[in-house]
Design a protein around this motif. Structure first.
Motif, PDB file in Angstrom:
ATOM      1  N   PRO A   1       8.924   7.717   1.709  1.00  7.70           N
ATOM      2  CA  PRO A   1       9.401   6.348   1.959  1.00  7.70           C
ATOM      3  C   PRO A   1       8.868   5.345   0.927  1.00  7.70           C
ATOM      4  N   CYS A   2       7.642   5.591   0.429  1.00  5.54           N
ATOM      5  CA  CYS A   2       7.074   4.727  -0.616  1.00  5.54           C
ATOM      6  C   CYS A   2       7.920   4.848  -1.886  1.00  5.54           C
ATOM      7  N   GLU A   3       8.230   6.081  -2.244  1.00  5.33           N
ATOM      8  CA  GLU A   3       9.020   6.329  -3.454  1.00  5.33           C
ATOM      9  C   GLU A   3      10.407   5.703  -3.328  1.00  5.33           C
ATOM     10  N   TYR A   4      10.987   5.764  -2.137  1.00  6.29           N
ATOM     11  CA  TYR A   4      12.308   5.199  -1.879  1.00  6.29           C
ATOM     12  C   TYR A   4      12.346   3.701  -2.170  1.00  6.29           C
ATOM     13  N   GLU A   5      11.298   2.969  -1.774  1.00  7.20           N
ATOM     14  CA  GLU A   5      11.326   1.510  -1.904  1.00  7.20           C
ATOM     15  C   GLU A   5      10.869   0.994  -3.271  1.00  7.20           C
ATOM     16  N   MET A   6      10.222   1.833  -4.067  1.00  6.03           N
ATOM     17  CA  MET A   6       9.674   1.371  -5.349  1.00  6.03           C
ATOM     18  C   MET A   6      10.724   0.766  -6.294  1.00  6.03           C
ATOM     19  N   PRO A   7      11.887   1.378  -6.484  1.00 10.82           N
ATOM     20  CA  PRO A   7      12.879   0.732  -7.365  1.00 10.82           C
ATOM     21  C   PRO A   7      13.310  -0.643  -6.853  1.00 10.82           C
ATOM     22  N   TYR A   8      13.364  -0.810  -5.538  1.00  9.87           N
ATOM     23  CA  TYR A   8      13.743  -2.099  -4.964  1.00  9.87           C
ATOM     24  C   TYR A   8      12.643  -3.136  -5.183  1.00  9.87           C
ATOM     25  N   ILE A   9      11.396  -2.709  -5.044  1.00 11.49           N
ATOM     26  CA  ILE A   9      10.277  -3.623  -5.315  1.00 11.49           C
ATOM     27  C   ILE A   9      10.322  -4.047  -6.784  1.00 11.49           C
ATOM     28  N   GLN A  10      10.569  -3.093  -7.689  1.00  9.71           N
ATOM     29  CA  GLN A  10      10.657  -3.396  -9.114  1.00  9.71           C
ATOM     30  C   GLN A  10      11.767  -4.406  -9.382  1.00  9.71           C
ATOM     31  N   SER A  11      12.933  -4.173  -8.813  1.00 11.39           N
ATOM     32  CA  SER A  11      14.084  -5.060  -9.021  1.00 11.39           C
ATOM     33  C   SER A  11      13.772  -6.483  -8.555  1.00 11.39           C
TER      34      SER A  11
ATOM     35  N   ASN B   1      -6.066   5.927  -3.307  1.00  7.47           N
ATOM     36  CA  ASN B   1      -7.019   6.958  -3.696  1.00  7.47           C
ATOM     37  C   ASN B   1      -6.424   8.196  -4.356  1.00  7.47           C
ATOM     38  N   GLU B   2      -5.559   7.981  -5.340  1.00 10.77           N
ATOM     39  CA  GLU B   2      -5.039   9.117  -6.098  1.00 10.77           C
ATOM     40  C   GLU B   2      -5.551   9.035  -7.535  1.00 10.77           C
ATOM     41  N   ALA B   3      -5.440  10.119  -8.245  1.00 11.48           N
ATOM     42  CA  ALA B   3      -5.902  10.183  -9.633  1.00 11.48           C
ATOM     43  C   ALA B   3      -5.027   9.309 -10.532  1.00 11.48           C
ATOM     44  N   ASP B   4      -5.654   8.672 -11.506  1.00  9.05           N
ATOM     45  CA  ASP B   4      -4.923   7.814 -12.447  1.00  9.05           C
ATOM     46  C   ASP B   4      -3.745   8.550 -13.067  1.00  9.05           C
TER      47      ASP B   4
ATOM     48  N   PHE C   1       0.865  -1.185   0.000  1.00  7.85           N
ATOM     49  CA  PHE C   1       0.000   0.000   0.000  1.00  7.85           C
ATOM     50  C   PHE C   1       0.895   1.226   0.000  1.00  7.85           C
ATOM     51  N   TRP C   2       0.587   2.182  -0.888  1.00  8.45           N
ATOM     52  CA  TRP C   2       1.496   3.313  -1.072  1.00  8.45           C
ATOM     53  C   TRP C   2       0.772   4.532  -1.647  1.00  8.45           C
ATOM     54  N   GLY C   3       1.499   5.651  -1.688  1.00  8.98           N
ATOM     55  CA  GLY C   3       1.006   6.885  -2.306  1.00  8.98           C
ATOM     56  C   GLY C   3       2.155   7.605  -2.995  1.00  8.98           C
ATOM     57  N   THR C   4       1.849   8.348  -4.037  1.00 10.21           N
ATOM     58  CA  THR C   4       2.903   9.058  -4.787  1.00 10.21           C
ATOM     59  C   THR C   4       3.542  10.160  -3.950  1.00 10.21           C
ATOM     60  N   TRP C   5       2.812  10.699  -3.001  1.00  9.77           N
ATOM     61  CA  TRP C   5       3.281  11.784  -2.137  1.00  9.77           C
ATOM     62  C   TRP C   5       4.151  11.289  -0.990  1.00  9.77           C
ATOM     63  N   CYS C   6       4.202   9.983  -0.798  1.00  7.08           N
ATOM     64  CA  CYS C   6       4.892   9.354   0.335  1.00  7.08           C
ATOM     65  C   CYS C   6       6.352   9.092  -0.037  1.00  7.08           C
TER      66      CYS C   6
END
Length: 175
Positions: A77-87, A105-108, A70-75
């Motif tokens: 720490p969420c942004e920090y972990e996304m490349p690692y999740i992708q890898s 709940n963010e816009a597409d 669960f994440w948000g674009t404004w977060c």
């Protein structure tokens, strides 16, 4: 008489402030700790649509491990972990571990820009009415549930994850 009015006014103000402090202390001591689903619980099923219009139903992933983030674009720490999740998604998707990234709940358009900027290829679904977030008792982001091949919760964590930790978690739910 003027001194007496000031005395009573100060007494009332101090009483109100003291009451507020007592209430805050009492509330913090009696408030439930952050709740989550327990290990072994069946993960609540849901159906959400990804950015390409494809429907994802959690029960359809039975037989595979699911890294439910669960994440948000404004977060940050969420942004920090996304490349690692992708890898790690690239390493584990052929080993029976799937990633479902639930945006809260963010816009597409905003989520698509984020996805494209970070070159994310795993499924991103948007919880437009926060029902999935509520059913998983999510308060803080990022939050990650590990779900085993039988659809049961294996682990839950909040906060940003390192790539090593994500790898360990995916190993844990690999069928």
């Amino acid at each position: 008489m003027n001194k007496q009015k000031r005395f009573w006014m100060r007494t009332i103000i101090l009483t109100v402030l003291a009451s507020a402090v007592v209430y805050v202390v009492y509330s913090s001591l009696t408030m439930d700790k952050e709740k989550s689903l327990d290990n072994g619980d069946e993960a609540p099923n849901f159906a959400l649509t990804d950015l390409q219009g494809m429907k994802h139903v959690l029960d359809d992933y039975k037989g595979q491990g699911v890294f439910l983030n669960f994440w948000g674009t404004w977060c940050k720490p969420c942004e920090y972990e996304m490349p690692y999740i992708q890898s790690q998604y690239e390493q584990f998707t052929d080993k029976g571990v799937q990633v479902l990234a639930v945006n809260v709940n963010e816009a597409d358009f905003v989520v698509e820009k984020f996805r494209d900027r970070h070159k994310l290829t795993f499924p991103i679904v948007i919880d437009k009415n926060n029902l999935v977030q509520q059913s998983y008792l999510i308060n803080n982001l990022p939050a990650t549930y590990l779900i085993d091949k039988d659809g049961r919760v294996v682990d839950y964590t909040t906060g940003s994850l390192t790539e090593e930790r994500i790898q360990q978690m995916m190993e844990q739910i690999k069928p």
